[in-house]
Design a protein around this motif. Structure first.
Motif, PDB file in Angstrom:
ATOM      1  N   GLN A   6       0.815  -1.087   0.232  1.00  0.00           N
ATOM      2  CA  GLN A   6       0.090  -0.024  -0.029  1.00  0.00           C
ATOM      3  C   GLN A   6       0.800   1.082  -0.127  1.00  0.00           C
ATOM      4  OE1 GLN A   6      -3.543  -0.142  -0.443  1.00  0.00           O
ATOM      5  NE2 GLN A   6      -2.977  -2.242  -1.127  1.00  0.00           N
ATOM      6  N   LEU A   7       1.979   1.315   0.657  1.00  0.00           N
ATOM      7  CA  LEU A   7       2.917   2.271   0.470  1.00  0.00           C
ATOM      8  C   LEU A   7       3.486   2.569  -0.839  1.00  0.00           C
ATOM      9  CD1 LEU A   7       4.775   4.432   1.574  1.00  0.00           C
ATOM     10  CD2 LEU A   7       6.528   2.519   2.219  1.00  0.00           C
ATOM     11  N   ALA A   8       3.879   1.389  -1.562  1.00  0.00           N
ATOM     12  CA  ALA A   8       4.169   1.491  -2.996  1.00  0.00           C
ATOM     13  C   ALA A   8       3.024   2.104  -3.617  1.00  0.00           C
ATOM     14  CB  ALA A   8       4.522   0.117  -3.532  1.00  0.00           C
ATOM     15  N   HIS A  61      15.666  -5.674   9.301  1.00  0.00           N
ATOM     16  CA  HIS A  61      15.509  -4.706  10.170  1.00  0.00           C
ATOM     17  C   HIS A  61      15.818  -3.262   9.807  1.00  0.00           C
ATOM     18  CE1 HIS A  61      19.678  -5.967  10.352  1.00  0.00           C
ATOM     19  NE2 HIS A  61      19.886  -4.780  10.995  1.00  0.00           N
ATOM     20  N   LYS A  62      16.769  -3.302   8.510  1.00  0.00           N
ATOM     21  CA  LYS A  62      17.163  -2.003   8.029  1.00  0.00           C
ATOM     22  C   LYS A  62      16.307  -1.462   6.983  1.00  0.00           C
ATOM     23  CE  LYS A  62      22.282  -3.594   8.290  1.00  0.00           C
ATOM     24  NZ  LYS A  62      23.148  -3.629   7.378  1.00  0.00           N
ATOM     25  N   GLY A  63      14.837  -2.134   6.817  1.00  0.00           N
ATOM     26  CA  GLY A  63      14.001  -1.679   5.887  1.00  0.00           C
ATOM     27  C   GLY A  63      14.173  -2.178   4.373  1.00  0.00           C
ATOM     28  N   GLN A  64      15.217  -2.925   4.198  1.00  0.00           N
ATOM     29  CA  GLN A  64      15.526  -3.594   2.727  1.00  0.00           C
ATOM     30  C   GLN A  64      14.441  -4.407   2.436  1.00  0.00           C
ATOM     31  OE1 GLN A  64      19.692  -4.304   3.655  1.00  0.00           O
ATOM     32  NE2 GLN A  64      20.363  -2.827   2.541  1.00  0.00           N
ATOM     33  N   ILE A  65      14.110  -4.336   1.217  1.00  0.00           N
ATOM     34  CA  ILE A  65      12.963  -5.282   0.852  1.00  0.00           C
ATOM     35  C   ILE A  65      13.552  -6.078  -0.337  1.00  0.00           C
ATOM     36  CG2 ILE A  65      10.611  -5.190  -0.361  1.00  0.00           C
ATOM     37  CD1 ILE A  65      10.209  -2.428   0.933  1.00  0.00           C
ATOM     38  N   SER A  77      14.129  -0.384  -0.663  1.00  0.00           N
ATOM     39  CA  SER A  77      14.550   0.107   0.757  1.00  0.00           C
ATOM     40  C   SER A  77      13.695   1.232   1.124  1.00  0.00           C
ATOM     41  CB  SER A  77      15.989   0.330   0.892  1.00  0.00           C
ATOM     42  OG  SER A  77      16.539   1.514   0.421  1.00  0.00           O
ATOM     43  N   ILE A  78      13.328   1.271   2.417  1.00  0.00           N
ATOM     44  CA  ILE A  78      12.602   2.492   3.007  1.00  0.00           C
ATOM     45  C   ILE A  78      13.495   3.395   3.404  1.00  0.00           C
ATOM     46  CG2 ILE A  78      10.991   3.020   4.613  1.00  0.00           C
ATOM     47  CD1 ILE A  78       9.828   0.151   4.783  1.00  0.00           C
ATOM     48  N   ASN A  79      13.323   4.667   2.969  1.00  0.00           N
ATOM     49  CA  ASN A  79      14.227   5.969   3.488  1.00  0.00           C
ATOM     50  C   ASN A  79      13.521   6.114   4.860  1.00  0.00           C
ATOM     51  OD1 ASN A  79      14.874   8.481   3.969  1.00  0.00           O
ATOM     52  ND2 ASN A  79      15.043   8.939   1.634  1.00  0.00           N
ATOM     53  N   LEU A  80      14.262   6.173   5.788  1.00  0.00           N
ATOM     54  CA  LEU A  80      14.114   6.370   7.099  1.00  0.00           C
ATOM     55  C   LEU A  80      13.673   7.824   7.575  1.00  0.00           C
ATOM     56  CD1 LEU A  80      16.289   3.829   9.137  1.00  0.00           C
ATOM     57  CD2 LEU A  80      14.267   3.515   8.337  1.00  0.00           C
ATOM     58  N   LYS A  81      14.065   8.699   6.778  1.00  0.00           N
ATOM     59  CA  LYS A  81      13.955  10.191   6.960  1.00  0.00           C
ATOM     60  C   LYS A  81      12.586  10.405   6.576  1.00  0.00           C
ATOM     61  CE  LYS A  81      18.647  11.515   6.761  1.00  0.00           C
ATOM     62  NZ  LYS A  81      19.556  12.494   6.077  1.00  0.00           N
ATOM     63  N   GLY A 110      10.103   8.037   5.160  1.00  0.00           N
ATOM     64  CA  GLY A 110       9.167   6.905   4.971  1.00  0.00           C
ATOM     65  C   GLY A 110       8.625   6.423   3.578  1.00  0.00           C
ATOM     66  N   LEU A 111       9.462   7.030   2.535  1.00  0.00           N
ATOM     67  CA  LEU A 111       9.354   6.472   1.006  1.00  0.00           C
ATOM     68  C   LEU A 111      10.165   5.262   0.549  1.00  0.00           C
ATOM     69  CD1 LEU A 111       8.637  10.006  -0.437  1.00  0.00           C
ATOM     70  CD2 LEU A 111       6.678   8.316   0.316  1.00  0.00           C
ATOM     71  N   LEU A 112       9.607   4.686  -0.222  1.00  0.00           N
ATOM     72  CA  LEU A 112      10.547   3.744  -1.072  1.00  0.00           C
ATOM     73  C   LEU A 112      11.537   4.294  -1.873  1.00  0.00           C
ATOM     74  CD1 LEU A 112       7.791   1.023  -1.808  1.00  0.00           C
ATOM     75  CD2 LEU A 112       9.173   1.172   0.106  1.00  0.00           C
ATOM     76  N   VAL A 113      13.080   3.614  -1.883  1.00  0.00           N
ATOM     77  CA  VAL A 113      13.866   3.905  -2.752  1.00  0.00           C
ATOM     78  C   VAL A 113      14.012   2.872  -3.783  1.00  0.00           C
ATOM     79  CG1 VAL A 113      16.384   4.678  -2.910  1.00  0.00           C
ATOM     80  CG2 VAL A 113      15.181   5.541  -0.961  1.00  0.00           C
ATOM     81  N   LEU A 114      14.137   3.052  -4.836  1.00  0.00           N
ATOM     82  CA  LEU A 114      14.071   1.836  -5.918  1.00  0.00           C
ATOM     83  C   LEU A 114      15.579   1.496  -6.052  1.00  0.00           C
ATOM     84  CD1 LEU A 114      11.825   3.230  -8.690  1.00  0.00           C
ATOM     85  CD2 LEU A 114      11.140   1.498  -6.924  1.00  0.00           C
ATOM     86  N   THR A 115      15.713  -0.074  -6.072  1.00  0.00           N
ATOM     87  CA  THR A 115      17.100  -0.682  -6.810  1.00  0.00           C
ATOM     88  C   THR A 115      16.565  -0.528  -8.554  1.00  0.00           C
ATOM     89  OG1 THR A 115      16.120  -2.588  -6.564  1.00  0.00           O
ATOM     90  CG2 THR A 115      17.412  -1.740  -4.331  1.00  0.00           C
ATOM     91  N   LEU A 116      17.735  -1.046  -8.937  1.00  0.00           N
ATOM     92  CA  LEU A 116      17.474  -1.405 -10.420  1.00  0.00           C
ATOM     93  C   LEU A 116      16.460  -2.276 -10.619  1.00  0.00           C
ATOM     94  CD1 LEU A 116      21.007  -1.492 -12.119  1.00  0.00           C
ATOM     95  CD2 LEU A 116      19.098  -0.097 -12.538  1.00  0.00           C
ATOM     96  N   LYS A 117      16.443  -3.595  -9.913  1.00  0.00           N
ATOM     97  CA  LYS A 117      15.479  -4.611 -10.156  1.00  0.00           C
ATOM     98  C   LYS A 117      13.919  -4.312  -9.831  1.00  0.00           C
ATOM     99  CE  LYS A 117      15.951  -7.839 -11.537  1.00  0.00           C
ATOM    100  NZ  LYS A 117      15.563  -8.251 -12.914  1.00  0.00           N
ATOM    101  N   GLY A 118      13.936  -3.335  -8.644  1.00  0.00           N
ATOM    102  CA  GLY A 118      12.527  -2.799  -8.248  1.00  0.00           C
ATOM    103  C   GLY A 118      12.044  -1.747  -9.285  1.00  0.00           C
ATOM    104  N   GLY A 119      13.112  -0.884  -9.980  1.00  0.00           N
ATOM    105  CA  GLY A 119      12.732   0.115 -11.098  1.00  0.00           C
ATOM    106  C   GLY A 119      12.076  -0.631 -12.298  1.00  0.00           C
ATOM    107  N   GLU A 120      12.843  -1.889 -12.617  1.00  0.00           N
ATOM    108  CA  GLU A 120      12.405  -2.624 -13.763  1.00  0.00           C
ATOM    109  C   GLU A 120      10.998  -3.074 -13.467  1.00  0.00           C
ATOM    110  OE1 GLU A 120      14.296  -6.151 -16.576  1.00  0.00           O
ATOM    111  OE2 GLU A 120      15.158  -5.711 -14.420  1.00  0.00           O
TER     112      GLU A 120
END
Length: 545
Positions: free
Chosen positions: A414-416, A433-437, A450-454, A456-466
Motif C-alpha cells: 500500500q505504501l508502494a 531490520h534495515k528496511g531493505q525489501i 528500501s525504505i528511506n528512514l527520513k 518513509g518512502l521507498l527508494v528503488l533499486t535497479l530490479k525494483g525500477g524494472e
C-alpha cells in the motif's frame, strides 16, 4: 538565465555565477511608448502597447526581457519567449485577486526564465516567492526612508529622526541602510525556508498581518508537484489546515486499500510516528493480545485519517486547544466515510471499534460504532476492554486468511501504491531490520527497494525500477532519454519525454525506446522538465550494465 536547485512550491535557483535567487536586482529596462494606465477601460486598451520587449545586460551578459503592461486586464497577457518577465503595476496587482496571474505565468514559461516583480515591501516577498517570483528590488525601501519610515519584516514604522521638521540627509541614508538590511534578511530567510521545506510557514507569518496578502495566499492553489510527497521533516500547521502537503496526502490516500474488516479507530499522538509514542505502544500491545488482525486507523487533524501503513509519511505539529473546528470535523468525517466505503466494497460486513477520548467521540458522524475507550483510552480498564472486545469479532475475520506477515506485506504494498500509483511489489517479499525489501527472482533473492528512514518512502533499486516499469509503463514516473545514460545528471539535450505528473524529489525510472535503463530522482517536476532549456533534470542513481 537560472537553474532551479530546490523547490518548496516556490523555488531556489542559481545564476551562472552560482549566486542564488530569490534576490534583489538593479537592472536597466526601457519602454519605447507611453505606459497604459492600470484601470484603462478594456475598449481603450488597443490604443496602448501592452508588451515591451528588449535586451539588456545583466552581470556582463545580454538577456532578453518582456515588460507585461496589461493593467488589470490579465486575460490579455500574451507571453513571448524571453529570459526575464517583468510585472508592471505590481503595486496595484498585489492588492487584488489578479495577482494570481503570477503562478499562471510561471506555469507557462521555462523554469530557466525568471519573473521580476519591482516595488515590493519586505513582507510581500515570501508570498511572491511562494508564487514563483525570482527577482525584486528595494525601491519601496528607498521611498520609505525618504519619508522617514523604517521597515521591519511586517510593517513600516515612523522614525523620530528629524531636524527642523525635515529629515536630515544623513538620517535618510541610515534609514535606507537599515531598510536594505531588512530586505536582505527576509530574502535569506526565504532561501533557507525553500531549501529546508518551510516556506509556507514564512508566508503565513508575514501574510497574516496584511489582509490583501492573506486573501491572495488563500486564493492561491499551488502546483503540488513542486513539493516532495514526504518532506522528511516536521510540518507546522497553524491557522490554515488546507495546506499543499495535506492536499497531496489526501489525493494519494484515496488509493489505499484496507487489509481487515475489523477497523480500530485510534487518536493521534504528539510523537511521530505514532507507534513510537507510549500511548500507541499500549494500543498495539492490547490489539495483539487479542490475536485478531485489525486495520488500525488514526484520526487526526490536519490529515484526517492515517492508516498505520502510512504513518511514517506524516510528521506534523498543530496547536491543540481541546476543541475541533468545523473544518477539522468535516475533514475527519469525510475521510472516514470514504475509507469505510472501501471497507464495505471489499468485505461487505465490518465492525468499527472506537478506542478514542471523549472529544474524538463527540465529533464522529457514524451510525454504528463499538466504544472501548471508557473515557481514558490508555487506562488499564480501557486497554483490557479493547482486547476482550476484539476477541468477540475473531470469527468475522476467520475466512479472510489474514496474518501478521500478510499484513506487513500488505502495508508495504500500500505504501508502494501510495507513492507510485500502482503496487509493483510481489506478494512474496522479505523485509529486514534495515528496511531493505527483497524478493525471489529466478531462485535468487534480490533487493528491489528500501525504505528511506527520513521520509518513509521507498527508494528503488535497479530490479525494483524494472518491476515498476513492467507493471505500470508510461502511467508511472518515467523519464525517456535519447542515449545510453550513465550515473550522474540528466540534462535537457538528452531528454525526450516524461510523465508530467512527476513531482520534485520523486523516485523515477529512466527508459529509452520503451526499454528500462535505470532509476533516479527528479530534480524538478515533470511539467518543468518538459520546458527546461538547461540545468539538471534528474539525478541518475543507477543504470543497467
Amino acid at each position: 538565465m537560472l537553474e532551479p536547485i530546490a523547490y518548496d512550491i516556490g523555488r531556489l535557483c542559481k545564476e551562472k555565477d552560482k549566486e542564488l535567487t530569490p534576490k534583489l536586482i538593479n537592472i536597466e529596462l526601457n519602454t519605447d511608448e507611453v505606459k497604459m494606465p492600470f484601470d484603462t477601460f478594456k475598449e481603450l486598451t488597443p490604443l496602448f502597447k501592452k508588451s515591451f520587449t528588449g535586451k539588456t545586460t545583466y552581470k556582463g551578459e545580454e538577456i532578453t526581457y518582456q515588460i507585461l503592461n496589461f493593467g488589470k486586464h490579465i486575460d490579455l497577457i500574451d507571453l513571448e519567449e524571453v529570459d526575464l518577465y517583468v510585472i508592471a503595476d505590481g503595486r496595484r496587482l498585489i492588492e487584488r485577486k489578479e495577482l494570481q496571474i503570477i503562478p499562471k505565468i510561471r506555469e507557462k514559461i521555462s523554469p530557466n526564465s525568471s519573473i521580476y516583480f519591482p516595488s515590493v515591501f519586505p513582507w510581500e516577498i515570501p508570498l511572491l516567492a511562494y508564487m514563483g517570483v525570482d527577482y525584486f528590488d528595494d525601491s519601496m525601501g528607498r521611498l520609505a526612508s525618504s519619508m522617514g519610515y523604517k521597515l521591519t519584516k511586517n510593517r513600516m514604522i515612523k522614525t523620530n529622526n528629524k531636524i527642523n521638521n525635515n529629515i536630515d540627509g544623513n538620517n535618510i541614508d541610515d534609514i535606507y541602510k537599515d531598510n536594505i538590511h531588512i530586505y536582505n534578511e527576509i530574502i535569506e530567510e526565504v532561501r533557507v525556508a525553500i531549501k529546508n521545506g518551510f516556506l509556507r510557514n514564512v508566508v503565513e507569518e508575514t501574510a497574516v498581518s496584511h489582509p490583501y496578502l492573506w486573501a491572495n495566499y488563500i486564493r492561491y492553489e499551488p502546483d503540488i508537484r513542486n513539493i516532495p510527497l514526504s518532506k522528511g521533516r516536521k510540518i507546522i500547521i497553524t491557522s490554515n489546515i488546507n495546506t499543499p502537503e495535506v492536499k497531496k496526502y489526501l489525493i494519494r490516500l484515496d488509493k489505499y486499500e484496507p487489509y481487515s474488516n475489523v477497523i480500530v479507530l485510534l487518536p493521534c499522538s504528539s510523537k511521530k510516528p505514532y507507534s513510537l509514542s507510549q500511548s500507541h505502544q499500549k494500543f498495539i500491545k492490547a490489539i495483539r493480545s487479542s490475536k485478531v488482525i485489525v486495520e488500525e486507523v488514526v484520526l487526526t487533524s490536519p490529515y484526517g485519517l492515517v492508516p498505520r501503513a502510512l504513518e511514517n509519511l506524516v510528521n506534523y505539529d498543530i496547536p491543540v486547544v481541546g476543541e475541533w473546528s468545523f473544518e477539522e470535523k468535516e475533514l475527519i468525517n469525510n475521510c472516514l466515510k470514504n475509507f469505510l466505503k472501501k471497507v464495505e466494497e471489499k468485505f461487505n460486513n465490518y465492525v468499527i471499534i472506537a478506542h478514542l477520548p471523549e472529544h474524538y467521540l463527540d465529533i464522529l458522524d457514524l451510525d454504528e460504532v463499538v466504544i472501548t475507550s471508557k473515557e481514558n483510552p490508555i487506562s488499564e480498564d480501557a486497554l483490557k476492554c479493547l482486547t476482550e472486545t476484539l476477541k468477540n469479532y475473531k470469527e468475522m475475520t476467520k475466512d479472510l486468511k489474514l496474518s501478521r506477515k500478510g499484513q506487513r506485506i500488505h502495508n508495504i504494498q500500500q505504501l508502494a501504491k501510495f507513492q507510485f500509483g500502482v503496487n509493483f511489489l510481489p506478494d512474496e517479499i522479505f523485509i529486514n531490520h534495515k528496511g531493505q525489501i527483497f524478493t525471489e527472482i529466478k531462485n535468487k533473492r534480490q533487493q528491489i527497494a528500501s525504505i528511506n528512514l527520513k521520509n518513509g518512502l521507498l527508494v528503488l533499486t535497479l530490479k525494483g525500477g524494472e518491476l515498476l516499469w513492467n507493471c505500470g509503463g508510461r502511467e508511472i514516473n518515467y523519464v525517456e532519454v535519447s542515449y545510453q545514460i550513465k550515473k550522474g545528471s540528466l540534462f535537457p539535450p538528452g531528454f525526450v519525454d516524461c510523465n508530467e505528473n512527476i513531482s520534485y524529489n520523486d523516485e523515477l525510472v529512466l527508459i529509452k525506446d520503451d526499454e528500462f535503463l535505470g532509476v533516479g530522482r527528479a530534480l524538478m517536476s515533470g511539467l518543468e522538465m518538459k520546458k527546461a532549456r538547461h540545468g539538471a533534470l534528474v539525478n541518475i542513481r543507477n543504470v543497467i550494465g
